[in-house]
Design an enzyme around this catalytic site. Structure first.
Site, PDB file in Angstrom:
ATOM      1  N   SER A  20       1.501  -9.821  -0.938  1.00 44.16           N
ATOM      2  CA  SER A  20       1.211  -8.384  -0.838  1.00 44.16           C
ATOM      3  C   SER A  20       1.600  -7.767   0.500  1.00 44.16           C
ATOM      4  O   SER A  20       1.858  -6.573   0.577  1.00 44.16           O
ATOM      5  CB  SER A  20      -0.268  -8.137  -1.124  1.00 44.16           C
ATOM      6  OG  SER A  20      -1.077  -8.944  -0.286  1.00 44.16           O
ATOM      7  N   LYS A  35       0.810  -1.227   0.000  1.00 46.22           N
ATOM      8  CA  LYS A  35       0.000   0.000   0.000  1.00 46.22           C
ATOM      9  C   LYS A  35       0.841   1.274   0.000  1.00 46.22           C
ATOM     10  O   LYS A  35       0.421   2.298  -0.518  1.00 46.22           O
ATOM     11  CB  LYS A  35      -0.947  -0.003   1.191  1.00 46.22           C
ATOM     12  CG  LYS A  35      -2.105  -0.960   1.006  1.00 46.22           C
ATOM     13  CD  LYS A  35      -3.247  -0.654   1.947  1.00 46.22           C
ATOM     14  CE  LYS A  35      -4.476  -1.464   1.601  1.00 46.22           C
ATOM     15  NZ  LYS A  35      -4.327  -2.882   1.986  1.00 46.22           N
ATOM     16  N   GLU A  60      -9.331   7.271   3.412  1.00 47.02           N
ATOM     17  CA  GLU A  60     -10.214   6.347   4.104  1.00 47.02           C
ATOM     18  C   GLU A  60      -9.390   5.125   4.488  1.00 47.02           C
ATOM     19  O   GLU A  60      -8.366   4.834   3.864  1.00 47.02           O
ATOM     20  CB  GLU A  60     -11.356   5.901   3.185  1.00 47.02           C
ATOM     21  CG  GLU A  60     -11.019   4.732   2.248  1.00 47.02           C
ATOM     22  CD  GLU A  60      -9.946   5.035   1.210  1.00 47.02           C
ATOM     23  OE1 GLU A  60      -9.721   6.227   0.918  1.00 47.02           O
ATOM     24  OE2 GLU A  60      -9.324   4.077   0.693  1.00 47.02           O
TER      25      GLU A  60
END
Ligand SMILES: *Cc1c(COP(=O)(O)O)cnc(C)c1O
Length: 578
Positions: free
Chosen positions: A557, A268, A290
């Site tokens: 990930s 991310k 968010e």
């Protein structure tokens, strides 16, 4: 802008063109055209066009009325297009249930037609100054001039044919898809778009402009790459997990792309840092975001600390309670965490609240969206910032085994880590792309987050995509053991790849993910995130499907430290109790 592609002769090309986003597919019945179709060909092309969601236009030049009626009777035509004086004289005798595209000529620039149903087409003639009719433009349109030609006219559509061919009469699918993307950059086939209230159009256009200029500049890319290298830990390793493969009793070579090794523990940060740096470059001083599980909140708060930006994170009140460690991290990093109490007080409500803030604050504020979703340009921009995963992995794969992977497998929440690794391999059509969604506890609505098995297309948070929804179109509840996969919508590019069948989407249940999590941890000493464990679980389940001499690539990930508190309280409580 409507897109009509004329002169298609093969059903395969028709299907891909339709899925690619063309609204109309034209069949030519004129003897003089190298693109003429027989009735049998026309039937097959029309069927394929309809499957892909396009309408079928029958184009007639100097055809007899009886022949036209014969074709209309046999082929599933939606619209009739008339060229030349001979066919136009039949106008009043044609079945007027068919809308007509009337090709204007210099003598008859605005004929009398049904303006609510019919269209004009201006092909290579000077446009009249006032046109109170819906019309297409055609003729001499190229990649270089199409945008200028559209902008210079009030047309509602473009009609393309020979500019999409490499050899006369044979359409080139790559060219077709390129053209459609050029005309409609906000779409992936029929998916994507920009379904937002008017208040959000100014900040979105401003962002798009910044992304297309600053975001594409060499200076920006160099600065971002340096931060990714020195502050975040790129490039990440490619690790072959030999013990894991052995435990699966397979000769398939399994490689992991180690996004778990990045600063903050997941992919991310690639996106958060890209967006925050871009925002800073175009004069923003405040970032809002968010977050659901808190992972994107932590990544954004980290990027803001690095770059000296103010940071406000919207988070559902329910999630704040569930994800206390991440809330604490965000606060330590200097972010303000705003509790959202509306709706179900989870991720989708946090997105709504962040969008509301942005509509009022965009003078100084950028909304850093956390996955490859939302209104254009977010899906494109986020995929772009995540593409570094695939670019590195492809290079590493070539160095280690001298060829491309047989398959690339990634978990799919919103879809950013998957599209990031897929992105570099989409053009290599032999490489299978496999997305793994959350199968949850059951395949019934509410028990999972498998948008492709249980959902259907709809609009959520600014884009048209596959959605989990109830019979009457309300957003359905979702469930997954991994918070990062627990979302009702999926990024629009995945919806497109699914429809094109370029990628395939499957799922793994909570239990399967947990077993894969334990297996990797035990055999390799790598604790994967529960999200990433879904991709591992797919491989565990389907190992037989891969050829024994193949090598496959899984995107790991993120790391699983974040999942330990809840696992140790729940499914793994035996670890602490024994
Ligand atoms: C958030 C998250 C995901 C899911 O998001 P995508 O946008 O689908 O990548 C997957 N893995 C990890 C580790 C995450 O934190």
């Amino acid at each position: 802008m409507l897109i009509k592609i004329c002169g298609i002769t093969s059903p395969e090309v028709a299907l891909t063109t339709a899925i690619g986003g063309a609204d109309y597919i034209g069949l030519l019945f004129s003897d003089i055209s190298p693109r003429k179709v027989t009735i049998e060909q026309a039937k097959a092309v029309a069927q394929a066009a309809h499957v892909g969601g396009a309408k079928v236009v029958a184009v007639f030049v100097d055809e007899e009325l009886a022949a036209i009626n014969n074709i209309l009777k046999q082929v599933a035509i939606d619209i009739i297009q008339l060229h030349g004086p001979v066919v136009k004289q039949y106008l009043t005798q044609l079945d007027r249930n068919y809308p007509i595209i009337y090709v204007a000529d210099n003598n008859e620039i605005q004929p009398s037609l049904d303006r609510f149903k019919d269209f004009l087409l201006y092909e290579n003639i000077a446009l009249p100054s006032k046109i109170d009719f819906r019309y297409f433009i055609a003729g001499g349109i190229s990649k270089e001039n199409v945008i200028a030609r559209i902008n210079a006219s009030n047309c509602i559509g473009v009609d393309l044919s020979s500019s999409l061919e490499l050899t006369k009469g044979i359409k080139d699918i790559t060219k077709i898809l390129e053209f459609i993307k050029l005309i409609r950059p906000e779409r992936f086939g029929r998916f994507g778009g920009r379904y937002v209230p008017e208040l959000l159009i100014p900040p979105i256009l401003q962002l798009q402009q910044a992304y297309e200029t600053i975001g594409q500049s060499l200076e920006f890319r160099n600065e971002l790459n340096l931060l990714l290298k020195n502050n975040v830990g790129r490039p990440t390793a490619l690790t072959e997990v030999v013990n894991f493969a052995k435990a699966l009793n397979t000769k398939v070579r399994i490689f992991l792309k180690r996004e778990d090794l990045l600063h903050t523990g997941a992919h991310k940060i690639n996106n958060a840092l890209g967006q925050c740096l871009l925002a800073k470059k175009f004069g923003k001083t405040r970032i809002i975001a968010e977050t659901g599980a808190g992972q994107h909140g932590v990544a954004t708060a980290t990027a803001c600390s690095m770059l000296g930006l103010d940071c406000v994170i919207y988070m559902g009140q329910v999630d704040i309670v569930r994800q206390a460690p991440n809330v604490a991290k965000m606060k330590l990093l200097g972010a303000k965490v705003v509790s959202v109490e509306s709706g179900s007080a989870t991720l989708k409500d946090a997105v709504n609240e962040a969008l509301r803030d942005w509509a009022e604050s965009y003078d100084n504020t950028h909304y850093c969206l956390g996955s490859a979703l939302g209104p254009h340009p977010f899906p494109t921009m986020v995929a772009d910032f995540q593409k570094i995963i695939g670019i590195e992995a492809k290079q590493q794969f070539k160095e280690v085994i001298g060829q491309l992977p047989y398959a690339v497998i990634a978990c799919v929440g919103g879809g950013s880590n998957a599209i990031g690794i897929f992105g570099a391999f989409i053009e290599n059509v032999a490489v299978k792309l496999i997305g793994v969604e959350a199968g949850g506890t059951s395949l019934k609505l509410g028990g999972n987050a498998s948008r492709f098995s249980a959902g259907k297309p709809g609009v959520l948070h600014g884009n048209y995509t596959y959605l989990l929804q109830t019979e009457d179109g309300q957003i359905a509840n979702t469930h997954s053991i991994s918070a990062g996969l627990d979302y009702a919508a999926v990024g629009p590019q995945h919806a497109y790849l699914h429809e094109l069948q370029r990628a395939q989407y499957s799922n793994a249940t909570d239990q399967e993910a947990l077993e894969a999590f334990l297996l990797l941890t035990k055999t390799e000493g790598i604790i994967p995130a529960l999200e990433s464990s879904h991709a591992l679980a797919y491989v565990v389940k389907n190992i037989q499907q891969f050829p024994q001499d193949s090598a496959i690539l899984i995107n790991l990930s993120g790391r699983g430290d974040k999942d330990l508190p809840s696992l140790l309280n729940g499914e793994l409580s035996y670890v602490t109790n024994s």
